[in-house]
Design a protein around this motif. Structure first.
Motif, mmCIF file in Angstrom:
data_model
loop_
_atom_site.group_PDB
_atom_site.id
_atom_site.type_symbol
_atom_site.label_atom_id
_atom_site.label_comp_id
_atom_site.label_asym_id
_atom_site.label_seq_id
_atom_site.Cartn_x
_atom_site.Cartn_y
_atom_site.Cartn_z
ATOM 1 N N TYR A 1 29.851 -10.345 -61.402
ATOM 2 C CA TYR A 1 28.785 -10.974 -62.179
ATOM 3 C C TYR A 1 28.458 -10.100 -63.390
ATOM 4 N N TRP A 2 28.346 -8.804 -63.133
ATOM 5 C CA TRP A 2 27.961 -7.852 -64.186
ATOM 6 C C TRP A 2 29.053 -7.747 -65.245
ATOM 7 N N VAL A 3 30.324 -7.670 -64.818
ATOM 8 C CA VAL A 3 31.407 -7.587 -65.801
ATOM 9 C C VAL A 3 31.503 -8.891 -66.588
ATOM 10 N N VAL B 1 8.417 -12.360 -56.548
ATOM 11 C CA VAL B 1 8.862 -13.694 -56.141
ATOM 12 C C VAL B 1 8.897 -14.653 -57.333
ATOM 13 N N GLU B 2 7.867 -14.635 -58.157
ATOM 14 C CA GLU B 2 7.818 -15.546 -59.305
ATOM 15 C C GLU B 2 8.974 -15.284 -60.258
ATOM 16 N N ASP B 3 9.208 -14.002 -60.576
ATOM 17 C CA ASP B 3 10.333 -13.650 -61.441
ATOM 18 C C ASP B 3 11.648 -14.107 -60.825
ATOM 19 N N ARG B 4 11.789 -13.886 -59.533
ATOM 20 C CA ARG B 4 13.021 -14.241 -58.839
ATOM 21 C C ARG B 4 13.309 -15.732 -58.976
ATOM 22 N N ILE B 5 12.307 -16.546 -58.769
ATOM 23 C CA ILE B 5 12.481 -17.997 -58.874
ATOM 24 C C ILE B 5 12.912 -18.385 -60.283
ATOM 25 N N VAL B 6 12.233 -17.840 -61.284
ATOM 26 C CA VAL B 6 12.526 -18.194 -62.679
ATOM 27 C C VAL B 6 13.945 -17.793 -63.052
ATOM 28 N N TYR B 7 14.338 -16.557 -62.741
ATOM 29 C CA TYR B 7 15.635 -16.067 -63.193
ATOM 30 C C TYR B 7 16.784 -16.715 -62.432
ATOM 31 N N VAL B 8 16.595 -16.978 -61.150
ATOM 32 C CA VAL B 8 17.642 -17.660 -60.379
ATOM 33 C C VAL B 8 17.828 -19.091 -60.885
ATOM 34 N N LEU B 9 16.725 -19.788 -61.154
ATOM 35 C CA LEU B 9 16.851 -21.166 -61.631
ATOM 36 C C LEU B 9 17.411 -21.219 -63.045
ATOM 37 N N ALA B 10 17.067 -20.263 -63.895
ATOM 38 C CA ALA B 10 17.666 -20.209 -65.233
ATOM 39 C C ALA B 10 19.179 -20.007 -65.118
ATOM 40 N N HIS B 11 19.596 -19.142 -64.219
ATOM 41 C CA HIS B 11 21.025 -18.913 -63.957
ATOM 42 C C HIS B 11 21.695 -20.218 -63.509
ATOM 43 N N VAL C 1 23.452 -16.410 -70.040
ATOM 44 C CA VAL C 1 22.632 -17.506 -70.580
ATOM 45 C C VAL C 1 21.243 -17.483 -69.951
ATOM 46 N N GLY C 2 21.170 -17.165 -68.661
ATOM 47 C CA GLY C 2 19.866 -17.037 -68.023
ATOM 48 C C GLY C 2 19.001 -15.996 -68.699
ATOM 49 N N GLU C 3 19.597 -14.860 -69.024
ATOM 50 C CA GLU C 3 18.850 -13.814 -69.736
ATOM 51 C C GLU C 3 18.452 -14.279 -71.130
ATOM 52 N N LEU C 4 19.349 -14.982 -71.796
ATOM 53 C CA LEU C 4 19.084 -15.443 -73.152
ATOM 54 C C LEU C 4 17.872 -16.371 -73.203
ATOM 55 N N ILE C 5 17.722 -17.219 -72.195
ATOM 56 C CA ILE C 5 16.646 -18.215 -72.244
ATOM 57 C C ILE C 5 15.403 -17.805 -71.454
ATOM 58 N N ALA C 6 15.562 -16.937 -70.452
ATOM 59 C CA ALA C 6 14.424 -16.587 -69.591
ATOM 60 C C ALA C 6 14.004 -15.132 -69.692
ATOM 61 N N GLY C 7 14.855 -14.288 -70.272
ATOM 62 C CA GLY C 7 14.459 -12.912 -70.511
ATOM 63 C C GLY C 7 15.081 -11.875 -69.605
ATOM 64 N N GLN C 8 15.708 -12.300 -68.517
ATOM 65 C CA GLN C 8 16.308 -11.326 -67.598
ATOM 66 C C GLN C 8 17.357 -12.014 -66.744
ATOM 67 N N VAL C 9 18.340 -11.230 -66.308
ATOM 68 C CA VAL C 9 19.363 -11.764 -65.417
ATOM 69 C C VAL C 9 18.788 -11.923 -64.017
ATOM 70 N N ALA C 10 19.437 -12.738 -63.198
ATOM 71 C CA ALA C 10 18.989 -12.943 -61.821
ATOM 72 C C ALA C 10 19.363 -11.759 -60.929
ATOM 73 N N TYR C 11 20.555 -11.212 -61.149
ATOM 74 C CA TYR C 11 21.046 -10.115 -60.315
ATOM 75 C C TYR C 11 20.752 -8.792 -61.021
ATOM 76 N N SER C 12 19.485 -8.430 -61.078
ATOM 77 C CA SER C 12 19.041 -7.334 -61.924
ATOM 78 C C SER C 12 19.496 -5.963 -61.446
ATOM 79 N N ARG C 13 19.825 -5.810 -60.173
ATOM 80 C CA ARG C 13 20.173 -4.469 -59.694
ATOM 81 C C ARG C 13 21.601 -4.072 -60.027
ATOM 82 N N ASN C 14 22.427 -5.017 -60.491
ATOM 83 C CA ASN C 14 23.816 -4.681 -60.774
ATOM 84 C C ASN C 14 23.956 -3.674 -61.907
#
Length: 288
Positions: free
Chosen positions: A242-244, A144-154, A188-201
């Motif tokens: 999103y992935w492409v 949950v914590e990771d999800r919040i961070v990566y979605v908000l960074a996105h 950009v979310g990955e660049l600043i937070a470390g991971q994309v929000a939609y990680s399963r893609n």
């Protein structure tokens, strides 16, 4: 100008508290009238905007609550993850402010909605999050914590994007345009937070990169978006645009000698076709 001094994340959660006061007082079964009068009409400016942008009403929340009561009962557990997520988000936004001097940091309104969307963000509207939707989408990220961070960074990436301010006014945006809007949010979310929000893609596309991107190249000017964006479900990954789009942005950034300038050009992109041509991307490109 270094904008890091202004990159504190203001995360407003008072609307969640207001909702659960109404919810608890009604024994978990508030009426549409109670939800409208005692929650939506008394909420913050951010909630008022969220409701207007996404057609959230007391009637629609009550209907969703009746059909899926667990959605609202479970959302409270995600509140516990917010303090640590906020600290991590502040670090990510500090990085964004350092890398992009014109970055803007509007407040985040976390509220309770009608089950969707998870979050919306744009240059003119700030960021609004439906906690019940975000809490339920554990397929985005099980933590949950990771999800919040990566979605908000996105979403904060969307706030910076020039094209995000105008794409909603376009009657029929193309697959390429919306894939770049969302893919740049991912990059950009990955660049600043470390991971994309939609990680399963990425996992869904592994070993199929050439096949997927060849199909994408054939569809990129289409206005039927159903094969590429906004089609994910808990059981079906979807959203491969999103992935492409992420990979196109990553190719652009990787091929640039001046990374700060590249990031500015990525965020300030307005011509999707021109951006694609200059990115160096092609179907099946290998990106580390």
């Amino acid at each position: 100008m270094d904008n890091t001094a202004n990159s504190g994340a203001i995360v407003q959660t008072e609307d969640v508290d207001l909702f659960y006061r109404v919810y608890n007082a009604a024994g978990g079964r508030p009426t549409a009238e109670q939800l409208q009068r005692d929650y939506l009409d008394r909420g913050s400016d951010g909630l008022e905007l969220f409701a207007r942008l996404r057609n959230i009403s007391g009637e629609r929340i009550a209907d969703r609550l009746t059909k899926n009561p667990d959605l609202y009962a479970d959302a409270k557990r995600c509140l516990a993850a917010l303090p640590r997520a906020k600290v991590r988000l502040e670090t990510a936004l500090h990085t964004l402010g350092h890398l992009y001097a014109d970055a803007r940091f509007p407040p985040v309104t976390i509220a309770i909605g009608r089950g969707k969307p998870v979050a919306v963000g744009g240059p003119d509207t700030g960021i609004q999050v439906g906690l019940e939707a975000l809490c339920a989408t554990d397929w985005l990220n099980p933590n949950v914590e990771d999800r919040i961070v990566y979605v908000l960074a996105h979403e904060y990436a969307h706030v910076q994007q020039v094209i995000a301010a105008t794409i909603g006014d376009k009657e029929k945006p193309t697959v390429l345009e919306l894939s770049l809007v969302e893919g740049i949010g991912e990059f950009v979310g990955e660049l600043i937070a470390g991971q994309v929000a939609y990680s399963r893609n990425a996992a869904a596309a592994a070993g199929r990169e050439l096949e997927i991107e060849t199909r994408f190249a054939a569809d990129l000017d289409k206005t039927d978006l159903s094969d590429w964006v906004y089609n994910a479900t808990p059981d079906t990954p979807g959203d491969l645009g999103y992935w492409v789009g992420y990979r196109i942005a990553k190719a652009y950034y990787r091929n640039a000698s001046d990374k700060r300038r590249a990031l500015r050009e990525i965020l300030e992109m307005t011509d999707a076709r021109d951006f694609l041509a200059r990115s160096g991307w092609y179907p099946g490109i290998e990106l580390n």
